[in-house]
Design a protein around this motif. Structure first.
Motif, short mmCIF file in Angstrom:
data_model
loop_
_atom_site.label_atom_id
_atom_site.label_comp_id
_atom_site.label_asym_id
_atom_site.label_seq_id
_atom_site.Cartn_x
_atom_site.Cartn_y
_atom_site.Cartn_z
N ASP A 191 -0.67 0.36 81.74
CA ASP A 191 0.40 0.50 82.76
C ASP A 191 -0.09 -0.93 83.61
O ASP A 191 -1.06 -1.51 83.37
CB ASP A 191 0.61 1.65 83.74
N ALA A 192 0.66 -0.86 84.86
CA ALA A 192 0.48 -2.15 85.73
C ALA A 192 -0.55 -1.85 86.50
O ALA A 192 -0.99 -2.50 87.58
CB ALA A 192 1.85 -2.29 86.39
N GLU A 231 -0.94 -4.74 80.67
CA GLU A 231 0.29 -3.78 80.45
C GLU A 231 0.94 -4.09 79.26
O GLU A 231 1.17 -4.97 78.72
CB GLU A 231 1.20 -4.37 81.76
N GLY A 232 1.17 -2.75 78.68
CA GLY A 232 1.78 -2.78 77.36
C GLY A 232 0.85 -2.72 76.45
O GLY A 232 1.24 -2.64 75.22
N GLY A 252 -4.41 1.36 84.35
CA GLY A 252 -4.38 2.79 83.90
C GLY A 252 -3.54 2.87 82.49
O GLY A 252 -3.29 1.70 81.95
N PHE A 253 -3.43 4.20 81.92
CA PHE A 253 -3.06 4.06 80.69
C PHE A 253 -1.54 5.40 80.83
O PHE A 253 -2.02 6.37 81.67
CB PHE A 253 -3.98 4.75 79.57
N ARG A 254 -0.67 5.28 80.30
CA ARG A 254 0.36 6.32 80.18
C ARG A 254 0.41 6.55 78.70
O ARG A 254 0.49 5.88 77.63
CB ARG A 254 1.75 5.52 80.35
N ILE A 255 0.33 7.94 78.52
CA ILE A 255 0.38 8.57 77.11
C ILE A 255 1.67 8.29 76.29
O ILE A 255 2.68 8.98 77.00
CB ILE A 255 -0.21 9.90 77.16
N VAL A 256 1.87 7.79 75.37
CA VAL A 256 3.48 7.65 74.77
C VAL A 256 3.45 8.56 73.56
O VAL A 256 4.55 9.06 73.23
CB VAL A 256 3.48 6.12 74.07
N VAL A 302 -9.82 -1.61 83.41
CA VAL A 302 -10.05 -1.83 84.75
C VAL A 302 -10.26 -3.35 85.00
O VAL A 302 -9.99 -3.84 85.93
CB VAL A 302 -11.17 -1.11 85.20
N VAL A 303 -11.12 -3.84 83.99
CA VAL A 303 -11.64 -5.26 83.98
C VAL A 303 -10.28 -6.15 83.80
O VAL A 303 -10.17 -7.32 84.41
CB VAL A 303 -12.55 -5.46 83.00
N VAL A 304 -9.47 -5.81 82.80
CA VAL A 304 -8.32 -6.79 82.50
C VAL A 304 -7.17 -6.63 83.54
O VAL A 304 -6.84 -5.41 83.99
CB VAL A 304 -7.59 -6.17 81.14
N SER A 305 -6.78 -7.91 83.68
CA SER A 305 -5.72 -7.86 84.75
C SER A 305 -3.95 -7.25 84.39
O SER A 305 -4.10 -7.22 83.11
CB SER A 305 -5.45 -9.21 85.15
N PRO A 306 -3.59 -6.62 85.34
CA PRO A 306 -2.20 -5.93 84.91
C PRO A 306 -1.52 -6.98 84.12
O PRO A 306 -0.97 -6.43 83.07
CB PRO A 306 -1.59 -5.47 86.22
N ALA A 307 -1.39 -8.21 84.42
CA ALA A 307 -0.75 -9.12 83.65
C ALA A 307 -0.91 -9.02 82.22
O ALA A 307 -0.04 -9.22 81.10
CB ALA A 307 -0.69 -10.58 84.07
N ALA A 308 -2.23 -8.91 81.74
CA ALA A 308 -2.82 -8.88 80.40
C ALA A 308 -2.87 -7.42 79.81
O ALA A 308 -2.56 -7.39 78.63
CB ALA A 308 -4.10 -9.49 80.09
#
Lengths: 603, 402, 288
Positions: free
Chosen positions: B362-363, B263-264, B366-370, B255-261
């Motif tokens: 994800d952007a 994501e992935g 949140g998280f996407r389970i891989v 939540v704290v980390v920006s999507p730019a950092a």
């Protein structure tokens, strides 16, 4: 009756509280006994800070460091000894105390021998704790059966075991509580006794006026280091007890939060009261325990923080300080005697006998000699190659316009300033690199411009402290101080606190303290400042009498006073020796008049 | 001075809920509701209360409702000792649920061992805690790392860099990374253990660039250390170097980390809110009905949820809250249909066999389970710790000491 | 040692030192001009960070969110000065404890208002390359920000009426009073400026250190040590100390580990205090 009760309240009430706690211990719920044990241990930690802060005047944030180190070592020893011998207290406490004292002495040596400023000392002690916190996170070491495991801590510390032998059991919560209360109470009473002894008196003086204490010839650094080591020992004992109580230790004991809790205990209970920290620790411990028990729905720190701010704002001297202040209002004021006094009248006969005694004990007067003495501050040179020879017989007066360097010259001779060049000789000793207290011990007596007395001490105790510095003998110090008290005519005020005296009386008391030192050279910096005409006449008489037995140097502004001294006069200008002679010839000297009036080429 | 204690005795007995009416089963809870660790503590406490509500709604334990006696440890270690003993000496609890940090667990574990009260520790941790009364429902470092390292070496390559906090969790994790690197034919090309107080990540980022790894195992502790991830991404390193973690997300760092950092980034844990199962859907619904949906649910909360349910199941199975009977029931291979899949309490090690998920940031914070590794065993704990064969073990096993 | 690595280390260490300086300046101003150690400084930094964060969340551009944060923290600082600090002048350690308690209140207040986690605003995705190494641009920009802030405070204290009065109040307190300077108003303003600088730090560092209730703690500890080692010369002393201690720790961390970097910071502090018992600037002739 009431007054007696008040003066021994530090003995009676803690004793009653201890007895009550012990008597009730069997009847309270075991959980409460267990939790309250930790509060008493925190109180002991608070006491260790009160020793060095409330009494010694140095806010140490390293108490949790000694506490933690004492706890670790005490626990390591207990873990290894308990399985075969039992008796964990006998092993853990001395180990904790010794380690705490040792580390505190080492840290104190650095702080006090470097003569650090107040805030800087506090910060250095804080840094020490932080340093321990960062390095212990991963510090792993196996000492016999004890595994120190970094952040995961040191586990399996045995409880408080009083029995002998391998199969002795640890005490239950109630018995452990009694043991800790009795131990803490005995440490408290020993500390109280120590703080009321001669040692404690000097420690108090260092807190009140560190410069004056050194000017009496006490090696303040030694007292500070010893006091700090003692406080470290108490903290180490508290830490060892904490280890036995928690059965577990971890580096969080060195954390910032822990370090800052200790001064809070002390402040809330009452700084310098010794018993206060226990009250503070129990109060805060109970409050945060109660709040954390679910009463406020997880707002513990909010309320704790607010309570802290309010207490600091509205309860200046803590609980015990406030109670003491309130009680005092109903007691007769010992300082009343200070209000109905006339002018000081010197008893010259007694003065002569004091000076003759001093000469017999401390030897003949010594000359004071400076050669090319140089002191600079950046580009300013307040003492510029001054060479002068002062001897007994007649007073020497140093005069000169503002900024001539008179006071700087005096302070350099005393050692409050370190010279950049030249020599200072006291008798046959070269003293330019000798510490202030040592110069005093070699016979230098100094009275600074402002009266320096220990305001919280009585008049007689002020004089005693000075006399004791020289004699190191309680009985002789009492004789001398009584005699000087008589000479000053302050017998009626002997039990008055020094800061209740008038400005002029404080000046006399200060001079009296210098006389108690039996100095062989006396340096007086504007002694007549703030005195009435009558007092100034008495002072002049005293200085002239003094000069017949010792070397006397007076820095003075008041030309009329200098004239009455009938001695040698030296004029300083811009840090340099400008002229000398007697006052009448100097008054006719145009050059001297020029610099005083600010005219001509000498400016 | 100490008169106060006597007065306090009276005050406390009035103000504290010491006398709860009979025909209730009491359990204790000590979490950090205030202070620096409340990121985790509040959610753990919420999960406990939610689980108790659900159990009570279904009829309680052995027909009795469950009452919680909760304490706020204020992120302070000595408070754990105080409250644990209070719970034992006064409250008469049937089980204890407490602790976040390893030090808090180590401080109170012996107390419950001595009192013979089942104690549940519910947080991901470095692994190795072993005694008869302690049950661990979080995943251990080796449990998570064994699957994560396999996945990362397959997906990124064989050069590994370790960035970990400099205390037990970090150094023991470091040990396992070395071990699994060797198993997977990879090598550790550099490692940096950071002080907990660090806020300056430039030195680490330079060292990573100098070491040229294929991926970094980053184990930042707390929200402060998320600064590392921001700086890593801003330096443009994310394109070439993968970042994997076993604790990123455990305190909602995503939540704290920006999507730019964020994501992935790859995280591996025993639970992510995006787990797709009926049990998780029910859990999330209950949670959001009570606590809203402001903050994503962390793995530690689910670990507490599982612990309470496992204890209730064991107590029901034993038919009483007698500690020995409950412990015996807990050691009977209990399973529970948890939000994070089926979990099984291993009889010997008192740790959970559970699904370990690999998820990608994800952007949208949140998280996407891989990938899911179902039924991952706590291998190291099972190997070291067998409380059926030797019930008197009371150890904290660490691989470094061998 | 490759030159590009060395250059990277030096540059990023300078940026670390600048970050420390930005976070410390407010503390230095309050200590230098009022002799007050504000232990809630870290929490003011946190308040600044949350103010800026909230401002961006309601749509204000980040650049404008920074002055908003400064204003909010100045306001709170002024109120705190009137309600708490003013009553404790001359009681250094009491002020420290009261501001510490205040910090606890702020900390828990932030948890109540914002919860335990809030979304960060992210770091601008720019970087520069030196040889084989790439550096995030935003932390490097802090070097310029630190220099700018330092210059701003210097001008504020030397070129404004407030600054003259503030300096007069510390250098010649009696004279200042005699010529009618209202020291209580000056002090309130000084404290507000100090907390405003903390708020500025929190806001401008937000992309580097995300807003959390306890974010201020470690900055406050190091800032506090820096200010005391620096001694009485508030600006130049603090700047020099921040570069020495912060930069030194960062260089140490680059070649060894961050724990040794921390140990360096603390040991250097101890050593400097030992060599300069009243702070490194205690014998300087300049006053700012």
């Amino acid at each position: 009756m009431s007054e007696k009760l008040f003066s021994s309240s530090g003995l009676i009430f803690p004793a009653i509280a201890t007895l009550l706690a012990v008597a009730l211990a069997g009847h309270i719920d075991p959980y409460l006994a267990f939790v309250a044990t930790s509060w008493v241990i925190f109180g002991l930690l608070g006491l260790s800070l009160d020793i060095i802060w409330g009494r010694g005047g140095f806010l140490s944030l390293a108490q949790t460091a000694f506490y933690g180190l004492g706890g670790y070592l005490g626990s390591v020893v207990a873990i290894n000894m308990a399985p075969t011998t039992g008796l964990t207290l006998v092993w853990a406490l001395p180990a904790g105390a010794a380690f705490g004292a040792l580390v505190a002495a080492a840290l104190g040596y650095v702080i006090f021998f470097a003569r650090m400023g107040d805030l800087q000392s506090t910060i250095l002690s804080y840094t020490f704790t932080l340093l321990l916190w960062s390095v212990t996170q991963t510090f792993k070491l196996d000492v016999g059966a004890a595994d120190i495991g970094g952040d995961n801590g040191l586990a399996n510390i045995p409880g408080i075991v009083l029995g002998l032998g391998a199969d002795s059991d640890a005490l239950g919560p109630n018995a452990a509580f009694v043991t800790v209360v009795l131990l803490s109470a005995s440490i408290y009473f020993v500390t109280r006794w120590l703080m009321r002894s001669n040692f404690g008196r000097i420690v108090d003086c260092i807190r009140i006026d560190i410069e004056k204490t050194e000017l009496l010839g006490y090696d303040i650094r030694k007292y500070q280091v010893i006091n700090f080591a003692y406080s470290g020992a108490v903290a180490g004992v508290a830490g060892a007890l904490f280890g036995l109580w928690a059965n577990y230790l971890n580096p969080s004991i060195f954390s910032v939060q822990e370090a800052l809790l200790v001064p809070i205990y002390v402040l809330i209970g009452g700084l310098g009261t010794l018993a206060g920290p226990f009250l503070g620790a129990i109060g805060i411990g109970w409050l945060s325990f109660w709040l954390g028990g679910g009463t406020v729905g997880g707002q513990t720190t909010l309320i704790l923080g607010a309570v802290l701010v309010l207490l600091v704002l509205f309860l200046q001297n803590g609980f015990l300080g406030a109670i003491g202040g309130f009680w005092k209002r109903f007691l007769p004021d010992p300082n009343d005697a200070a209000r109905n006094t006339g002018a000081v009248k010197i008893d010259t006969a007694v003065l002569e006998s004091i000076l003759i005694d001093a000469e017999r004990q401390a030897g003949p007067a010594k000359p004071l000699l400076t050669e090319d003495l140089l002191k600079r501050f950046g580009g300013v040179i307040p003492v510029n190659k001054v060479s002068r020879h002062f001897v007994e017989g007649k007073p020497h007066a140093l005069i000169g316009p503002n900024g001539a360097g008179k006071s700087s010259f005096l302070k350099t001779c005393v050692g409050l300033y370190r010279p950049e060049g030249g020599t200072i000789r006291l008798g046959s000793d070269e003293i330019a690199n000798v510490a202030v207290f040592d110069r005093v011990r070699r016979g230098l007596g100094v009275k600074n411009q402002k009266p320096q007395v220990f305001g919280e001490l009585t008049v007689l105790d002020n004089l005693w402290t000075a006399a004791f510095a020289r004699t190191r003998d309680d009985v002789r110090a009492r004789e001398i101080s009584q005699k000087v008290l008589g000479m000053l005519g302050l017998e009626a005020q002997s039990k008055v606190q020094a800061d209740a005296l008038s400005h002029g009386q404080q000046q006399w008391l200060d001079i009296g303290m210098v006389l108690c030192l039996a100095p062989r050279v006396v340096l007086l910096d504007e002694p007549a400042a703030g005195m009435t005409n009558e007092e100034t006449r008495e002072l002049s008489l005293l200085v002239r009498t003094l000069a017949r037995h010792t070397t006397v140097v007076v820095v003075e502004h008041d030309m009329e006073f200098v004239r009455t001294l009938e001695g040698h006069v030296t004029v300083l200008h811009q840090g340099k020796l400008f002229a000398e002679g007697d006052i009448d010839s100097l008054r006719l000297n145009d050059a001297v008049l020029d610099i005083y009036l600010g005219r001509g080429e000498h400016v | 001075m100490k008169i106060a204690i006597a007065a306090l005795g009276v005050a406390l007995s009035v103000t504290m809920p010491s006398a709860i009416s009979h025909a209730q089963t009491k359990i204790g809870a000590i979490f950090d509701l205030t202070g620096g660790l409340n990121i985790y503590g509040i959610q753990q406490n919420n999960a406990l209360n939610l689980a108790v509500e659900r159990i009570n709604a279904a009829g309680g334990v052995n027909g009795e409702p469950v009452a919680v006696i909760g304490y706020d440890a204020q992120s302070e270690l000595s408070k754990y000792t105080q409250y644990a003993n209070t719970a034992v000496l006064r409250d008469g609890i049937a089980a204890m649920f407490a602790g976040l940090t390893s030090s808090s667990r180590e401080a109170i574990r012996p107390i419950f061992r001595k009192a013979n009260i089942p104690y549940f520790y519910s947080s991901l941790y470095e692994g190795g805690a072993c005694d008869k009364q302690t049950f661990v429902t979080g995943s251990s470092a080796s449990q998570q790392l064994s699957v994560l390292m396999k996945w990362a070496v397959e997906n990124y390559g064989k050069r590994i860099y370790i960035m970990a906090p400099d205390y037990n969790f970090g150094t023991i994790s470091g040990h396992w990374i070395h071990e699994y690197a060797a198993q997977n034919g990879a090598e550790v090309v550099g490692e940096d253990y950071l002080a907990l107080s660090v806020t300056d990540y430039a030195p680490t980022i330079q060292k990573i660039q100098a070491a040229k790894p294929d991926f970094v195992v980053a184990l930042p502790v707390g929200a402060n250390q998320t600064g590392f991830l921001e700086q890593f991404a801003a330096a443009g390193l994310k394109e070439d170097i993968g970042v994997v973690s076993t604790n990123y997300g455990s305190g909602n760092q995503q939540v704290v980390v920006s999507p730019a950092a964020g994501e992935g980034l790859i995280a591996s844990m025993g639970y992510f809110p995006s787990v797709d199962s009926p049990a998780n859907a029910e859990f999330i619904e209950l949670w959001q009905a009570k606590y809203g949906n402001d903050t994503p649910i962390v793995a530690g909360a689910v670990d507490v949820w599982n612990a309470v349910h496992l204890w209730a199941a064991a107590a029901n199975k034993a038919g009483s809250t007698d500690p020995d009977a409950v412990i015996a029931a807990l050691e009977s291979g209990l399973t529970f249909n948890a939000p994070n899949g089926n979990v099984t309490l291993e009889p010997g090690s008192h740790h959970l066999r559970q699904d370990i998920y690999i998820a990608e940031g994800d952007a949208n914070h949140g998280f996407r389970i891989v990938q899911t590794y179902p039924g991952s065993a706590p291998t190291y704990e099972n190997e070291k710790c067998d409380l059926i064969a030797s019930p008197d073990t009371a150890e904290h096993f660490t691989p470094e000491n061998e | 040692m490759e030159p590009d690595y060395l250059a990277t280390v030096l540059l990023s260490s300078l940026s670390s030192a600048s970050i420390l300086l930005i976070a410390t300046l407010g503390l230095a101003v309050v200590y230098g001009l009022m002799g007050v150690i504000n232990l809630a400084h870290g929490e003011f930094l946190m308040v600044g960070a949350y103010s800026a964060l909230t401002a961006t969340q309601i749509g204000i551009p980040y650049v404008l969110a920074i002055p908003v944060a400064v204003m909010i923290t100045m306001l709170i600082g002024g109120v705190v000065e009137v309600l708490v600090v003013r009553r404790l002048y001359g009681r250094l350690f009491d002020t420290m404890l009261a501001t510490w308690g205040l910090g606890m209140v702020f900390n828990q207040g932030a948890v109540l208002l914002f919860g335990t986690v809030s979304p960060g605003i992210g770091m601008p995705q720019y970087s520069i390359r030196i040889g084989e190494f790439s550096l995030a641009a935003y932390p490097l920009a802090m070097i310029a920000v630190a220099a700018g802030t330092l210059a701003f405070v210097y001008l504020l204290l030397t070129r404004t009426v407030y600054g003259m009065k503030a300096r007069a109040s510390i250098q010649e307190p009696e004279m200042a009073q005699a010529i009618g300077i209202d020291s209580s108003r000056i002090n309130m303003l000084t404290f507000a400026i100090g907390t405003g600088l903390a708020g500025f730090a929190g806001a401008v560092l937000l992309p580097i250190i995300p807003a959390t209730p306890s974010m201020g703690l470690f900055f406050a500890v190091k800032g506090f040590l820096t200010v005391v080692v620096a001694g009485p010369v508030a600006l130049t002393g603090t700047a020099l100390t921040a570069v020495g201690l912060g930069g030194g720790a960062s260089v140490t961390a680059s070649f060894m580990t961050s724990v040794i970097g921390d140990v360096f910071f603390f040991l250097a502090t101890a050593l400097l205090l030992w060599l300069y018992p009243l702070g490194i600037s205690s014998k300087w002739r300049r006053k700012l």
